[in-house]
Design a protein around this motif. Structure first.
Motif, mmCIF file in Angstrom:
data_model
loop_
_atom_site.group_PDB
_atom_site.id
_atom_site.type_symbol
_atom_site.label_atom_id
_atom_site.label_comp_id
_atom_site.label_asym_id
_atom_site.label_seq_id
_atom_site.Cartn_x
_atom_site.Cartn_y
_atom_site.Cartn_z
ATOM 1 N N GLU A 304 0.833 -1.205 0.000
ATOM 2 C CA GLU A 304 0.000 0.000 0.000
ATOM 3 C C GLU A 304 0.868 1.255 0.000
ATOM 4 O OE1 GLU A 304 -3.292 0.926 0.168
ATOM 5 O OE2 GLU A 304 -4.192 -1.052 -0.048
ATOM 6 N N ASN A 305 1.962 1.220 0.719
ATOM 7 C CA ASN A 305 2.867 2.372 0.749
ATOM 8 C C ASN A 305 3.543 2.576 -0.602
ATOM 9 O OD1 ASN A 305 3.957 4.452 2.586
ATOM 10 N ND2 ASN A 305 5.927 3.514 2.093
ATOM 11 N N GLU A 306 3.820 1.489 -1.295
ATOM 12 C CA GLU A 306 4.401 1.586 -2.637
ATOM 13 C C GLU A 306 3.438 2.285 -3.596
ATOM 14 O OE1 GLU A 306 5.955 -1.380 -6.238
ATOM 15 O OE2 GLU A 306 5.990 -2.091 -4.158
ATOM 16 N N LEU A 307 2.160 1.939 -3.515
ATOM 17 C CA LEU A 307 1.171 2.614 -4.363
ATOM 18 C C LEU A 307 1.075 4.090 -3.994
ATOM 19 C CD1 LEU A 307 -1.102 2.581 -6.484
ATOM 20 C CD2 LEU A 307 -2.685 2.045 -4.607
ATOM 21 N N TYR A 308 1.044 4.380 -2.691
ATOM 22 C CA TYR A 308 0.950 5.773 -2.255
ATOM 23 C C TYR A 308 2.128 6.592 -2.793
ATOM 24 C CZ TYR A 308 1.151 9.905 0.671
ATOM 25 O OH TYR A 308 1.227 11.211 1.094
ATOM 26 N N ASN A 309 3.334 6.071 -2.653
ATOM 27 C CA ASN A 309 4.515 6.798 -3.129
ATOM 28 C C ASN A 309 4.502 6.958 -4.645
ATOM 29 O OD1 ASN A 309 5.700 7.289 -0.602
ATOM 30 N ND2 ASN A 309 6.666 5.270 -0.566
ATOM 31 N N PHE A 310 3.999 5.948 -5.340
ATOM 32 C CA PHE A 310 3.871 6.029 -6.796
ATOM 33 C C PHE A 310 2.913 7.155 -7.182
ATOM 34 C CE2 PHE A 310 1.904 4.742 -10.823
ATOM 35 C CZ PHE A 310 3.026 4.477 -11.604
ATOM 36 N N ALA A 311 1.770 7.222 -6.486
ATOM 37 C CA ALA A 311 0.795 8.280 -6.749
ATOM 38 C C ALA A 311 1.353 9.654 -6.380
ATOM 39 C CB ALA A 311 -0.492 8.008 -5.963
ATOM 40 N N LEU A 312 2.071 9.705 -5.261
ATOM 41 C CA LEU A 312 2.658 10.972 -4.812
ATOM 42 C C LEU A 312 3.656 11.504 -5.830
ATOM 43 C CD1 LEU A 312 2.917 13.026 -2.460
ATOM 44 C CD2 LEU A 312 4.797 11.613 -1.595
ATOM 45 N N GLU A 313 4.508 10.632 -6.348
ATOM 46 C CA GLU A 313 5.489 11.044 -7.352
ATOM 47 C C GLU A 313 4.793 11.532 -8.620
ATOM 48 O OE1 GLU A 313 9.293 9.116 -9.829
ATOM 49 O OE2 GLU A 313 8.316 7.991 -8.230
ATOM 50 N N HIS A 314 3.746 10.835 -9.012
ATOM 51 C CA HIS A 314 2.998 11.217 -10.209
ATOM 52 C C HIS A 314 2.333 12.580 -10.012
ATOM 53 C CE1 HIS A 314 -0.077 10.864 -13.417
ATOM 54 N NE2 HIS A 314 0.778 10.037 -13.974
ATOM 55 N N PHE A 315 1.746 12.804 -8.839
ATOM 56 C CA PHE A 315 1.084 14.075 -8.550
ATOM 57 C C PHE A 315 2.102 15.215 -8.491
ATOM 58 C CE2 PHE A 315 -0.793 17.042 -5.312
ATOM 59 C CZ PHE A 315 -1.770 17.555 -6.152
ATOM 60 N N HIS A 316 3.250 14.961 -7.912
ATOM 61 C CA HIS A 316 4.292 15.990 -7.848
ATOM 62 C C HIS A 316 4.785 16.369 -9.239
ATOM 63 C CE1 HIS A 316 5.540 15.344 -3.344
ATOM 64 N NE2 HIS A 316 4.383 15.955 -3.498
ATOM 65 N N ALA A 317 4.841 15.402 -10.142
ATOM 66 C CA ALA A 317 5.260 15.706 -11.514
ATOM 67 C C ALA A 317 4.264 16.651 -12.180
ATOM 68 C CB ALA A 317 5.395 14.406 -12.311
ATOM 69 N N VAL A 318 2.961 16.422 -11.927
ATOM 70 C CA VAL A 318 1.937 17.319 -12.468
ATOM 71 C C VAL A 318 2.066 18.709 -11.846
ATOM 72 C CG1 VAL A 318 -0.550 17.743 -12.612
ATOM 73 C CG2 VAL A 318 0.341 15.430 -12.962
ATOM 74 N N LYS A 319 2.252 18.744 -10.537
ATOM 75 C CA LYS A 319 2.352 20.023 -9.816
ATOM 76 C C LYS A 319 3.536 20.854 -10.290
ATOM 77 C CE LYS A 319 2.696 19.662 -5.459
ATOM 78 N NZ LYS A 319 2.686 19.796 -3.989
ATOM 79 N N ARG A 320 4.665 20.178 -10.484
ATOM 80 C CA ARG A 320 5.875 20.910 -10.892
ATOM 81 C C ARG A 320 5.672 21.666 -12.186
ATOM 82 N NH1 ARG A 320 8.698 16.370 -8.927
ATOM 83 N NH2 ARG A 320 8.698 15.429 -10.998
ATOM 84 N N ARG A 321 4.903 21.090 -13.093
ATOM 85 C CA ARG A 321 4.729 21.718 -14.408
ATOM 86 C C ARG A 321 3.497 22.597 -14.478
ATOM 87 N NH1 ARG A 321 6.110 18.136 -19.457
ATOM 88 N NH2 ARG A 321 6.485 20.270 -20.176
ATOM 89 N N LEU A 322 2.799 22.727 -13.358
ATOM 90 C CA LEU A 322 1.576 23.534 -13.351
ATOM 91 C C LEU A 322 1.619 24.604 -12.273
ATOM 92 C CD1 LEU A 322 -1.179 23.812 -14.728
ATOM 93 C CD2 LEU A 322 -2.114 22.348 -12.948
ATOM 94 N N ILE A 323 1.610 24.192 -11.020
ATOM 95 C CA ILE A 323 1.603 25.157 -9.926
ATOM 96 C C ILE A 323 2.975 25.797 -9.759
ATOM 97 C CG2 ILE A 323 1.246 25.448 -7.439
ATOM 98 C CD1 ILE A 323 -0.753 23.172 -7.532
#
Length: 342
Positions: A304-323
Motif C-alpha cells: 500500500e505504501n508503494e502505491l501511495y509513493n507512486f501516486a505521490l510522485e505522479h502528482f508531484h510531476a503534475v504540480k511541478r509543471r503547473l503550480i
C-alpha cells in the motif's frame, strides 16, 4: 452536307474551345474542394488555438463531461465532496452520490453494464460529478467510447488505517452524535496491536490498492502483486488526476487549472471557507514508534505504501509543471504547421 460547309480551321477552333471549357470546369471543381479543405483547417485551427492555454487537454464538449470520484474512505473525501457540492450551483453542474447496497465496493457484472450505460447516456444530468465508495470501473470494456474522467485521493496507508480505527469507536465532528459500531471499545490502537485484535490486523489496510485496481476478483486478494501493478496501470492510463490527502489544497488548485468547468473558483473558496476540514476523527492518538515499526514490517503496508509513493510522485510531476511551473512550462504553447496536402 452542312458539316462539309464548315472550313477545317473552324472545326479545330471549336474542338480547342470545348477542351478549354472542360479543363476550366475541372479546375474550378478542384479549387472549390481546396477551399473547403482550407476552410476546415482554418476552422479547426481556430478551435484549437482557443485551447492553447490549457496544460491538460480539455474535453471537446464541456457540457458532455462526467467526472467520477470513487472516493477511498478516510482520505478527506468528505471535505472534498463538500467543496464540490458548494460549487455545483454557481458552476452549473449536477452532483450525484453513488449508494451501493450494504456499502459494497464492487458491482455485479449486470450492474456494471447498467451503471456504465446509465452514466454515459443520462444526458439531461450532464455535466455531472458522481462520487461514492466504489472500486474503479473501466468503461472501455463495455464498448463505451466517451469514458468518464476519474479522480481520486490517496492517503498514507498507516495514517488512514489509524484514523479509521478511531473513527469506528468515537466517530467524527461531522455527525458527532451518531453511534459507531465499535462504540464503547476504548482500547488504543497500540493496545489493539499488542493483543492482536482482528480489527487492527495490518491486512485490513488492503483498500487503496483494490479501489484503484477495480472489479476483478484478484484486486481484492490481500497481498496480490498483480493487483498493485494493475492499480498503478490504471492510475497512469485511466485516471485524470489522483492527489494525496496531505496536499489537498494543491489537489484543488490543480483541478481548478485543468478542469475549470467544475472547479472554477474552487481554490480560493476552499482556503477561506470553514469546510476545508469538514470531517475530523475524534480522540485519535498517534501510534507509538514500536507500533509503527511493527506495522511497517507487514507485506500489505509495504504494498500500500508503494502505491501511495507512486501516486505521490505522479502528482508531484503534475504540480511541478503547473503550480510550480518553470518559465518554459508557464509559457508553453502549441501550434500546427506544414499541413499537407495543401
Amino acid at each position: 452536307m452542312i458539316l462539309r460547309s464548315f472550313p477545317f480551321a473552324q472545326w479545330v477552333l471549336i474542338l480547342i474551345l470545348a477542351v478549354m471549357i472542360i479543363y476550366l470546369r475541372l479546375r474550378i471543381s478542384e479549387l472549390e474542394e481546396s477551399y473547403r479543405s482550407l476552410h476546415d483547417v482554418v476552422v479547426q485551427a481556430r478551435i484549437d488555438t482557443t485551447r492553447n492555454d490549457a496544460r491538460v487537454e480539455a474535453p471537446s464538449n464541456p457540457e458532455d463531461v462526467v467526472v467520477i470520484y470513487n472516493r477511498v474512505p478516510k482520505t478527506a473525501s468528505t471535505s472534498f465532496v463538500g467543496l464540490v457540492y458548494d460549487l455545483c450551483k454557481q458552476n452549473k453542474y449536477h452532483v450525484l452520490h453513488i449508494n451501493v447496497t450494504n456499502n459494497m465496493h464492487t458491482l455485479t457484472l449486470a450492474n456494471q453494464v447498467q451503471f456504465a450505460n446509465n452514466i454515459s447516456n443520462w444526458n439531461s444530468i450532464k455535466p455531472a460529478f458522481y462520487h461514492g465508495h466504489m472500486a474503479f470501473l473501466n468503461f472501455e470494456k463495455f464498448g463505451i467510447n466517451r469514458t468518464p474522467l476519474y479522480i481520486n485521493l490517496l492517503r498514507k496507508p498507516l495514517d488512514r488505517f489509524v484514523s479509521y480505527y478511531y473513527f469506528l469507536r468515537y466517530g467524527d465532528n461531522f455527525r458527532p452524535h451518531l453511534i459507531r459500531k465499535k462504540h464503547g471499545d476504548t482500547k488504543t490502537f497500540d493496545e489493539c496491536i499488542n493483543i492482536g485484535q482482528p480489527d487492527c490486523d495490518p491486512n485490513n489496510m488492503w483498500l487503496q490498492i483494490p479501489f484503484l485496481c477495480g472489479h476483478d476478483p484478484a484486486c481484492w486478494e490481500i497481498g496480490n502483486r498483480w493487483a498493485l501493478d494493475e492499480a498503478k496501470r490504471n492510475l497512469q492510463r485511466h485516471y485524470f488526476l489522483i492527489g494525496v490527502t496531505e496536499e489537498l489544497n494543491d489537489f484543488v488548485e490543480v483541478l481548478e487549472n485543468v478542469l475549470p468547468r467544475f472547479f472554477k473558483g474552487a481554490y480560493n473558496f476552499f482556503l477561506h471557507n470553514n469546510k476545508s476540514h469538514l470531517r475530523q476523527t475524534t480522540q485519535k492518538l498517534n501510534p507509538l514508534p514500536e507500533t509503527v515499526e511493527k506495522i511497517q514490517q507487514s507485506l500489505v503496508w509495504k504494498m500500500e505504501n508503494e502505491l501511495y509513493n507512486f501516486a505521490l510522485e505522479h502528482f508531484h510531476a503534475v504540480k511541478r509543471r503547473l503550480i510550480n511551473a518553470s518559465l518554459q512550462d508557464a509559457n508553453q504553447r502549441f501550434m500546427y504547421e506544414k499541413i499537407r496536402p495543401k
